[in-house]
Each structure stands twice: as C-alpha cells, then as structure tokens.
Motif scaffolding. Structure first.
Motif, short mmCIF file in Angstrom:
data_model
loop_
_atom_site.label_atom_id
_atom_site.label_comp_id
_atom_site.label_asym_id
_atom_site.label_seq_id
_atom_site.Cartn_x
_atom_site.Cartn_y
_atom_site.Cartn_z
N GLY A 85 0.78 -1.23 0.00
CA GLY A 85 0.00 0.00 0.00
C GLY A 85 0.81 1.27 0.00
O GLY A 85 0.24 2.37 0.00
N THR A 86 2.13 1.17 -0.02
CA THR A 86 2.96 2.38 -0.09
C THR A 86 3.11 2.82 -1.54
O THR A 86 3.13 1.99 -2.46
CB THR A 86 4.36 2.14 0.52
OG1 THR A 86 5.00 1.05 -0.19
CG2 THR A 86 4.25 1.80 1.99
N VAL A 87 3.20 4.13 -1.74
CA VAL A 87 3.31 4.66 -3.10
C VAL A 87 4.12 5.94 -3.07
O VAL A 87 4.11 6.68 -2.07
CB VAL A 87 1.90 4.90 -3.69
CG1 VAL A 87 1.14 5.99 -2.93
CG2 VAL A 87 1.97 5.23 -5.18
N ARG A 88 4.81 6.20 -4.16
CA ARG A 88 5.61 7.42 -4.29
C ARG A 88 5.75 7.71 -5.78
O ARG A 88 5.37 6.89 -6.63
CB ARG A 88 6.99 7.26 -3.65
CG ARG A 88 7.80 6.12 -4.26
CD ARG A 88 9.14 5.94 -3.62
NE ARG A 88 9.91 4.89 -4.28
CZ ARG A 88 11.20 4.67 -4.10
NH1 ARG A 88 11.89 5.43 -3.25
NH2 ARG A 88 11.83 3.71 -4.75
N GLY A 89 6.29 8.87 -6.12
CA GLY A 89 6.47 9.17 -7.53
C GLY A 89 6.96 10.58 -7.75
O GLY A 89 7.07 11.38 -6.81
N PHE A 90 7.26 10.89 -9.01
CA PHE A 90 7.73 12.23 -9.36
C PHE A 90 7.43 12.52 -10.82
O PHE A 90 7.13 11.62 -11.62
CB PHE A 90 9.23 12.40 -9.08
CG PHE A 90 10.12 11.58 -9.99
CD1 PHE A 90 10.57 12.09 -11.20
CD2 PHE A 90 10.53 10.30 -9.62
CE1 PHE A 90 11.38 11.33 -12.03
CE2 PHE A 90 11.34 9.54 -10.44
CZ PHE A 90 11.77 10.06 -11.66
N VAL A 91 7.52 13.79 -11.17
CA VAL A 91 7.37 14.27 -12.55
C VAL A 91 8.63 15.05 -12.87
O VAL A 91 9.06 15.90 -12.10
CB VAL A 91 6.13 15.17 -12.70
CG1 VAL A 91 6.01 15.68 -14.13
CG2 VAL A 91 4.87 14.42 -12.29
N SER A 92 9.24 14.77 -14.03
CA SER A 92 10.53 15.41 -14.31
C SER A 92 10.40 16.91 -14.55
O SER A 92 11.33 17.67 -14.30
CB SER A 92 11.20 14.73 -15.51
OG SER A 92 10.39 14.80 -16.67
N ASN A 93 9.23 17.37 -15.03
CA ASN A 93 8.98 18.81 -15.19
C ASN A 93 7.76 19.17 -14.35
O ASN A 93 6.66 19.40 -14.89
CB ASN A 93 8.75 19.17 -16.66
CG ASN A 93 9.98 18.92 -17.51
OD1 ASN A 93 11.10 19.19 -17.09
ND2 ASN A 93 9.77 18.40 -18.70
N PRO A 94 7.92 19.23 -13.03
CA PRO A 94 6.77 19.36 -12.13
C PRO A 94 6.02 20.68 -12.22
O PRO A 94 4.88 20.77 -11.77
CB PRO A 94 7.39 19.19 -10.74
CG PRO A 94 8.81 19.65 -10.90
CD PRO A 94 9.20 19.18 -12.28
N HIS A 95 6.64 21.71 -12.80
CA HIS A 95 6.00 23.02 -12.84
C HIS A 95 5.34 23.31 -14.19
O HIS A 95 4.76 24.38 -14.37
CB HIS A 95 7.02 24.12 -12.52
CG HIS A 95 7.78 23.86 -11.25
ND1 HIS A 95 7.16 23.61 -10.05
CD2 HIS A 95 9.13 23.79 -11.01
CE1 HIS A 95 8.08 23.42 -9.12
NE2 HIS A 95 9.27 23.51 -9.67
N PHE A 96 5.42 22.37 -15.12
CA PHE A 96 4.78 22.57 -16.41
C PHE A 96 3.27 22.69 -16.23
O PHE A 96 2.67 21.93 -15.47
CB PHE A 96 5.10 21.40 -17.35
CG PHE A 96 4.41 21.49 -18.68
CD1 PHE A 96 4.88 22.34 -19.66
CD2 PHE A 96 3.28 20.73 -18.94
CE1 PHE A 96 4.24 22.44 -20.89
CE2 PHE A 96 2.63 20.81 -20.16
CZ PHE A 96 3.12 21.67 -21.14
N GLU A 97 2.67 23.63 -16.93
CA GLU A 97 1.25 23.88 -16.74
C GLU A 97 0.54 24.03 -18.09
O GLU A 97 1.16 24.44 -19.09
CB GLU A 97 1.06 25.15 -15.91
CG GLU A 97 -0.37 25.41 -15.48
CD GLU A 97 -0.93 24.31 -14.60
OE1 GLU A 97 -1.35 23.27 -15.17
OE2 GLU A 97 -0.96 24.48 -13.38
N LEU A 98 -0.73 23.67 -18.10
CA LEU A 98 -1.60 23.87 -19.25
C LEU A 98 -2.95 24.38 -18.75
O LEU A 98 -3.33 24.09 -17.61
CB LEU A 98 -1.83 22.55 -19.99
CG LEU A 98 -0.74 22.00 -20.91
CD1 LEU A 98 -1.16 20.65 -21.47
CD2 LEU A 98 -0.45 22.97 -22.05
N PRO A 99 -3.68 25.11 -19.57
CA PRO A 99 -5.02 25.52 -19.15
C PRO A 99 -5.91 24.29 -18.94
O PRO A 99 -5.78 23.29 -19.64
CB PRO A 99 -5.52 26.36 -20.34
CG PRO A 99 -4.29 26.77 -21.08
CD PRO A 99 -3.31 25.66 -20.89
N ALA A 100 -6.81 24.38 -17.98
CA ALA A 100 -7.75 23.28 -17.74
C ALA A 100 -8.71 23.16 -18.91
O ALA A 100 -8.92 24.12 -19.68
CB ALA A 100 -8.50 23.51 -16.44
N LEU A 101 -9.32 22.01 -19.06
CA LEU A 101 -10.32 21.80 -20.09
C LEU A 101 -11.61 22.54 -19.71
O LEU A 101 -11.75 23.03 -18.59
CB LEU A 101 -10.59 20.30 -20.25
CG LEU A 101 -9.37 19.47 -20.72
CD1 LEU A 101 -9.68 17.98 -20.61
CD2 LEU A 101 -8.99 19.84 -22.14
#
Length: 325
Positions: A85-101
């Motif tokens: 039940g343990t989980v972790r993770g990352f995103v290499s470009n964590p600050h990248f943003e797009l407008p919401a749908l």
C-alpha cells in the motif's frame, strides 16, 4: 475520505474489481514536489494505476513501477507502488502547466503527449524484476495502462483514473508564492478485469453472456458516475458497492491502507555517493565542504558532512587495497 485500496469480485466471480483512493497521498506528493495542477493530476493517475496493478501481486515486498514518457511538456511521469500500500512518484517537469479543459479537468493527455512509451516494471519479490513496454495511445494514463494489460495479459481490462482539484485554493496559493494545503479534493482509481476462463463459466454461473458482461462493464466505466459518487463524499468501498450492486459485488477482506512513503534514507544516500569515486569525493570535500543530495521521489534533502565523506574515502581505499591483495 481515507486512502484505501479495496478488492472485490462480481458477476459470480467472473469480474475482478479493485478500487483505490489516494487523495491524501497525492496531496502529500503535491506538497513535496510543488507540482502544477496538471502535473498533480498526471502523477495522481500514475500512482493510482501502480497501486491497482500491485494489488494483484502475492509477496508483501512486491512492487510495480510505471514510467510514462511522452512528447508533451511534463516529461517523465514515474510512480512506484508496493503490495503493502505504499506509493511514491515524481514528474521530471513538475512546474509545467496547461489551461484546464472546459469541464475543469486537467488536460493530462496533452501534457504527457500521445507519442511515447509506457513501461511497467514488476518486482514480484524474488528473482529478477521483469518489464514490458508499449506505445502510448492517448497519454491520459488510464487508456494506456488498459492497453498495456490487454497486450501483456490478453485480458479485458478497464481503468478509471480521476481527480478533482480545488482550483481556487491552487490559484490563491500561487498568488502568495506558496503551496495549497490540500489542492486535491479527491483522487481515485478503479480497475475492472474479466477473470481468466470467465467465458467458459458464463453459461453455468450467470445469466449474463460474455457480450452482455462486457457491455455492462463498459457502461459502469462511466467516469461521470464515478466522480458523482466521490463528490458525495463516499468512501471507495461505498462507491464500488453502489456501482456494482446489480452484479452481486462481494467485497473481499483484503483491504489495505494506502500512504505516500519513500524508502530513501541517509544511509542509502551515502551509499549512492560512494559510487562517485575518490576523485569526486575529494572535490566535494575541498570545494563544497560537504555534499547535498535530493531524492527524486520525495524531494527529501540529505546533507553529508566532510567527516562522512572522508569516511567514504577510507572505505573506498580499503576496498581498493583488498582487491589488489
């Protein structure tokens, strides 16, 4: 809602149903990595998917890694989950943003990109881990993981991966150059699979034909219904019961608490620094008066003193002398 993973069977044990709520865990990941809204959604989906896949493993130490690498702005989205039940993770470009749908959801498919690869690594807890790779078909993670399961297991699989963000809280935090306390109102996932040899049991154990069962599961995969039930504040077990009550769902006594947890430690950090070798360690001591390392998975910062680096140098020298002897 508490973070839980629930397993169940339905339709006379012909269907495997697994549900997971990761709201608290993805909020923790958001705080640690200072994720953008779309990065939060993408990582949450990857974390949910990895937990759902890990739920079918047997050994307590078994783990599943999901790596999604597309041609969008997020770069690599990586999640690692355990049977425990343990989980972790990352995103290499964590600050990248797009407008919401237009419906307020995040455009995860565009942020990841449809051209790329999904790699799933399974460590069953003994022997060598094994991995499989497929091309992305949408970038939204749910479709891609379902395609991976269909390709690798030749089994009908359907995934629902969803999240609802508190956009006002996120915007307010950004204006103050801060992070929101709990930007994710809820994040959850659902995995539906027809069990092996289900077609052979169909006529004997159920009023549903195989075609009818597939149609039922497609209908119950409506993400809007899933979101509506979660929005009402229902726990994942209640959501599953509501969705599959007409298929005779049976909740199994195998639920697990889910939590964001990283296995990094100061000791592991020092062991990794040892791999730099004598020359680099001497430079760290002379030029930097120590060293600093940040864990990709949890953003924990570890610092090594000159004394610790000197100890590593001595260990390397002893090992080198032993090899020459």
């Amino acid at each position: 809602m508490s973070d839980r993973l629930i397993r169940a069977i339905a339709a006379d044990a012909r269907v495997r149903v697994v549900g997971v709520n990761i709201t608290q865990s993805i909020n923790e990941a958001y705080r640690r990595h200072r994720l953008s809204a779309v990065a939060t959604a993408a990582l949450g989906r990857a974390m949910s998917a990895s937990l759902l896949l890990a739920s079918n493993m047997k050994q307590p130490q078994a783990r599943v890694n999901i790596r999604v690498a597309g041609d969008g702005g997020l770069g690599l989205v990586y999640a690692d989950a355990g049977f425990d039940g343990t989980v972790r993770g990352f995103v290499s470009n964590p600050h990248f943003e797009l407008p919401a749908l237009t419906d307020g959801q995040q455009d995860v498919g565009k942020a990841i990109g449809a051209a790329g690869l999904l790699k799933v690594l399974r460590d069953v807890g003994y022997g060598e881990p094994y991995s499989s790779t497929v091309e992305l078909i949408s970038g939204n993670i749910a479709d891609d993981v379902a395609w991976f399961l269909a390709s690798s297991e030749q089994t009908y699989s359907k995934l629902i991966l969803t999240e609802v963000l508190d956009h006002e809280a996120i915007a307010k935090a950004e204006q103050q150059s801060a992070i929101a306390d709990a930007p994710v109102k809820f994040a959850a996932g659902l995995l539906l699979q027809i069990m092996p040899k289900a077609a052979l049991r169909a006529a004997k154990t159920s009023n549903f034909s195989q075609a009818d069962l597939l149609a039922q599961l497609e209908a119950k995969s409506d993400i809007a219904n899933f979101n509506d039930l979660l929005t009402q504040g229902k726990e994942i077990e209640e959501v599953m019961t509501d969705l599959f009550s007409d298929l005779g769902i049976e909740i199994l006594p195998m639920s697990k608490d889910v939590r964001f947890h990283c296995r990094c430690t100061a000791e592991r950090m020092l062991a990794a620094m040892k791999m730099f070798g004598e020359e680099d360690l001497r430079a760290m001591i002379a030029d930097d008066k120590g060293a600093e390392a940040t864990c990709h998975f949890c953003s924990e910062v570890y610092r090594a003193t000159t004394e610790q680096l000197n100890d590593l140098l001595k260990e390397l020298q002893v090992e080198a002398a032993a090899q020459k002897a």
